[in-house]
Design a protein around this motif. Structure first.
Motif, PDB file in Angstrom:
ATOM      1  N   ALA A   1      18.670 -64.789 -19.634  1.00  0.00           N
ATOM      2  CA  ALA A   1      18.061 -65.328 -18.376  1.00  0.00           C
ATOM      3  C   ALA A   1      17.693 -64.225 -17.406  1.00  0.00           C
ATOM      4  O   ALA A   1      16.925 -64.596 -16.410  1.00  0.00           O
ATOM      5  CB  ALA A   1      19.212 -66.127 -17.628  1.00  0.00           C
ATOM      6  N   SER A   2      18.352 -63.083 -17.410  1.00  0.00           N
ATOM      7  CA  SER A   2      18.027 -62.040 -16.434  1.00  0.00           C
ATOM      8  C   SER A   2      16.593 -61.101 -16.813  1.00  0.00           C
ATOM      9  O   SER A   2      16.412 -60.352 -16.284  1.00  0.00           O
ATOM     10  CB  SER A   2      19.016 -60.890 -16.508  1.00  0.00           C
ATOM     11  N   ASP A   3      16.175 -61.473 -18.099  1.00  0.00           N
ATOM     12  CA  ASP A   3      15.028 -60.669 -18.605  1.00  0.00           C
ATOM     13  C   ASP A   3      13.925 -61.437 -18.591  1.00  0.00           C
ATOM     14  O   ASP A   3      13.790 -62.457 -19.473  1.00  0.00           O
ATOM     15  CB  ASP A   3      15.460 -60.032 -19.905  1.00  0.00           C
ATOM     16  N   PRO A   4      12.783 -61.281 -17.859  1.00  0.00           N
ATOM     17  CA  PRO A   4      11.730 -61.840 -17.961  1.00  0.00           C
ATOM     18  C   PRO A   4      11.005 -62.215 -19.041  1.00  0.00           C
ATOM     19  O   PRO A   4      10.340 -63.336 -19.377  1.00  0.00           O
ATOM     20  CB  PRO A   4      10.792 -61.502 -16.546  1.00  0.00           C
ATOM     21  N   PHE A   5      10.677 -61.263 -19.793  1.00  0.00           N
ATOM     22  CA  PHE A   5      10.263 -60.959 -21.219  1.00  0.00           C
ATOM     23  C   PHE A   5      11.107 -61.903 -21.946  1.00  0.00           C
ATOM     24  O   PHE A   5      10.415 -62.621 -22.789  1.00  0.00           O
ATOM     25  CB  PHE A   5      10.274 -59.626 -21.535  1.00  0.00           C
TER      26      PHE A   5
ATOM     27  N   GLY B   1      11.874 -55.219 -29.624  1.00  0.00           N
ATOM     28  CA  GLY B   1      12.167 -56.352 -30.663  1.00  0.00           C
ATOM     29  C   GLY B   1      12.304 -57.799 -29.969  1.00  0.00           C
ATOM     30  O   GLY B   1      12.338 -57.990 -28.762  1.00  0.00           O
ATOM     31  N   VAL B   2      12.004 -58.731 -30.853  1.00  0.00           N
ATOM     32  CA  VAL B   2      11.831 -60.097 -30.715  1.00  0.00           C
ATOM     33  C   VAL B   2      12.054 -60.899 -32.094  1.00  0.00           C
ATOM     34  O   VAL B   2      11.389 -60.422 -32.791  1.00  0.00           O
ATOM     35  CB  VAL B   2      10.414 -60.627 -29.977  1.00  0.00           C
ATOM     36  N   ALA B   3      12.467 -62.110 -32.080  1.00  0.00           N
ATOM     37  CA  ALA B   3      12.880 -62.839 -33.091  1.00  0.00           C
ATOM     38  C   ALA B   3      11.859 -63.744 -33.485  1.00  0.00           C
ATOM     39  O   ALA B   3      11.796 -64.847 -32.838  1.00  0.00           O
ATOM     40  CB  ALA B   3      14.164 -63.431 -33.236  1.00  0.00           C
ATOM     41  N   ARG B   4      10.732 -63.700 -34.287  1.00  0.00           N
ATOM     42  CA  ARG B   4       9.919 -64.483 -34.333  1.00  0.00           C
ATOM     43  C   ARG B   4       9.234 -64.349 -36.004  1.00  0.00           C
ATOM     44  O   ARG B   4       9.479 -63.573 -36.771  1.00  0.00           O
ATOM     45  CB  ARG B   4       8.385 -64.183 -33.527  1.00  0.00           C
ATOM     46  N   PRO B   5       8.430 -65.397 -36.324  1.00  0.00           N
ATOM     47  CA  PRO B   5       7.672 -65.224 -37.861  1.00  0.00           C
ATOM     48  C   PRO B   5       7.201 -64.074 -38.110  1.00  0.00           C
ATOM     49  O   PRO B   5       6.495 -63.472 -37.260  1.00  0.00           O
ATOM     50  CB  PRO B   5       6.881 -66.738 -37.898  1.00  0.00           C
ATOM     51  N   TYR B   6       6.971 -63.781 -39.477  1.00  0.00           N
ATOM     52  CA  TYR B   6       6.420 -62.914 -39.849  1.00  0.00           C
ATOM     53  C   TYR B   6       4.887 -62.937 -39.395  1.00  0.00           C
ATOM     54  O   TYR B   6       4.259 -64.025 -39.310  1.00  0.00           O
ATOM     55  CB  TYR B   6       6.248 -62.838 -41.325  1.00  0.00           C
ATOM     56  N   GLY B   7       4.241 -61.789 -38.847  1.00  0.00           N
ATOM     57  CA  GLY B   7       2.881 -61.906 -38.437  1.00  0.00           C
ATOM     58  C   GLY B   7       2.648 -62.065 -36.811  1.00  0.00           C
ATOM     59  O   GLY B   7       1.651 -61.910 -36.377  1.00  0.00           O
TER      60      GLY B   7
ATOM     61  N   LEU C   1       4.663 -64.977 -18.533  1.00  0.00           N
ATOM     62  CA  LEU C   1       5.157 -63.694 -18.077  1.00  0.00           C
ATOM     63  C   LEU C   1       4.497 -63.450 -16.811  1.00  0.00           C
ATOM     64  O   LEU C   1       4.901 -62.735 -15.558  1.00  0.00           O
ATOM     65  CB  LEU C   1       5.040 -62.541 -19.138  1.00  0.00           C
ATOM     66  N   HIS C   2       3.120 -63.768 -16.825  1.00  0.00           N
ATOM     67  CA  HIS C   2       2.292 -63.351 -15.801  1.00  0.00           C
ATOM     68  C   HIS C   2       2.708 -64.342 -14.469  1.00  0.00           C
ATOM     69  O   HIS C   2       2.705 -63.835 -13.113  1.00  0.00           O
ATOM     70  CB  HIS C   2       0.805 -63.896 -16.133  1.00  0.00           C
ATOM     71  N   GLY C   3       3.020 -65.296 -14.712  1.00  0.00           N
ATOM     72  CA  GLY C   3       3.594 -66.271 -13.551  1.00  0.00           C
ATOM     73  C   GLY C   3       5.160 -65.783 -13.019  1.00  0.00           C
ATOM     74  O   GLY C   3       5.339 -66.050 -11.951  1.00  0.00           O
ATOM     75  N   ILE C   4       5.915 -65.041 -13.997  1.00  0.00           N
ATOM     76  CA  ILE C   4       7.500 -64.933 -13.400  1.00  0.00           C
ATOM     77  C   ILE C   4       7.960 -63.529 -13.299  1.00  0.00           C
ATOM     78  O   ILE C   4       8.743 -63.062 -12.674  1.00  0.00           O
ATOM     79  CB  ILE C   4       8.510 -65.571 -14.377  1.00  0.00           C
ATOM     80  N   HIS C   5       7.054 -62.630 -13.838  1.00  0.00           N
ATOM     81  CA  HIS C   5       7.427 -61.213 -13.552  1.00  0.00           C
ATOM     82  C   HIS C   5       7.175 -60.540 -12.332  1.00  0.00           C
ATOM     83  O   HIS C   5       6.153 -60.788 -11.703  1.00  0.00           O
ATOM     84  CB  HIS C   5       6.800 -60.365 -14.846  1.00  0.00           C
TER      85      HIS C   5
END
Length: 293
Positions: free
Chosen positions: A125-129, A214-220, A264-268
């Motif tokens: 919650a502390s990381d906008p990304f 790093g991010v946890a998402r599908p291949y590709g 990200l454009h709205g919250i960073h």
């Protein structure tokens, strides 16, 4: 995002055994760090993520890619007083979108063998990304985004007005993208959340990757996010989505990438309103020609 006016402390140079060469300021792909000899020093605002990236890159080998290697300090740490050091890769960012996307697919193939940590799976919650990523991949992104954008809606002042303008555009685009989304029932793996911005080219050498976010998402997904970012940077158009349609769920992942960038454009706190038009244009192109009805 780094403070661009931060100087390189002498004790940091000594901690990583840097040469006596004059420090040279580098650009965004190196987090506006300092090059000393063949070493790049940059601040690490998120030490845990920086250490994770260093550990992955230290052992990572990718076909047809140069990977910047982390450098340990004299006491074998990756981070010293908030600074990290990596090997410099010759090259500059370039508008070679298809090559970056293809390189991202090779990177994802190699990252399939990297263990997923809870830190990548869970929202910070502390990381906008992290917040933007989880909102974009939620079951109902429009509702998630509306909840996020509702925070601080009553604030006053110039910055608050600029933020509301950015959020209004972002919400409008999310509302158009959301009906095109399909929930993907696929496995997730380690991916790179900023491939386009961290890839450099030098002559006939293979592409170089300066860092891994790093991010946890599908291949590709590394490739899909790079494809959308190239649209925002006007290095490609929506046709890039069709050129990589052989990658399973590619268009859907590009749509999620678009929502991620919108949130990200709205919250960073450091988001710039003057980039709204390019982001909106890329989303409009994606909706009109890059996504199935």
């Amino acid at each position: 995002m780094q403070a661009h006016n931060t100087q390189l402390p002498e004790h940091i140079r000594n901690a990583f055994h840097a040469s006596d060469d004059q420090p040279q300021r580098l650009g965004a792909c190196w987090d506006y760090g300092w090059k000393v000899g063949s070493v790049v020093f940059a601040q690490a605002p998120s030490p845990n993520r920086a250490v994770w990236s260093a550990r992955v890159r230290e052992k990572l080998e990718v076909e047809q890619l140069r990977i910047s290697q982390p450098i340990r300090s004299t006491d074998s740490r990756f981070i010293n007083a908030g600074w990290r050091a990596t090997t410099f890769l010759e090259g500059e960012p370039a508008a070679r979108a298809d090559e970056v996307v293809a390189a991202a697919l090779r990177l994802d193939s190699a990252l399939q063998h990297v263990a997923l940590s809870d830190a990548l799976r869970d929202v910070d919650a502390s990381d906008p990304f992290s917040v933007a990523d989880h909102a974009a991949w939620s079951r109902d992104p429009a509702a998630a985004v509306m909840a996020l954008f509702g925070k601080g809606a009553g604030d006053r002042g110039f910055e608050a007005t600029q933020r509301r303008t950015r959020r209004s555009m972002a919400m409008r685009m999310v509302d158009q993208l959301a009906p095109r989304l399909v929930e993907l029932d696929v496995d997730v793996q380690v991916c790179h959340a900023d491939m386009l911005a961290t890839t450099v080219f030098q002559g006939t050498q293979v592409p170089g990757v300066c860092d891994i976010v790093g991010v946890a998402r599908p291949y590709g997904y590394s490739a899909a996010l790079a494809a959308f970012d190239s649209m925002v940077m006007q290095a490609s158009g929506e046709a890039i989505v069709h050129r990589f349609a052989h990658v399973e769920h590619f268009a859907q992942m590009v749509a999620r990438a678009a929502i991620y960038r919108l949130v990200l454009h709205g919250i960073h706190p450091e988001a710039k309103s003057n980039s709204s038009s390019k982001l909106e244009q890329a989303c409009t192109s994606l909706i009109r020609g890059g996504l199935p009805q």
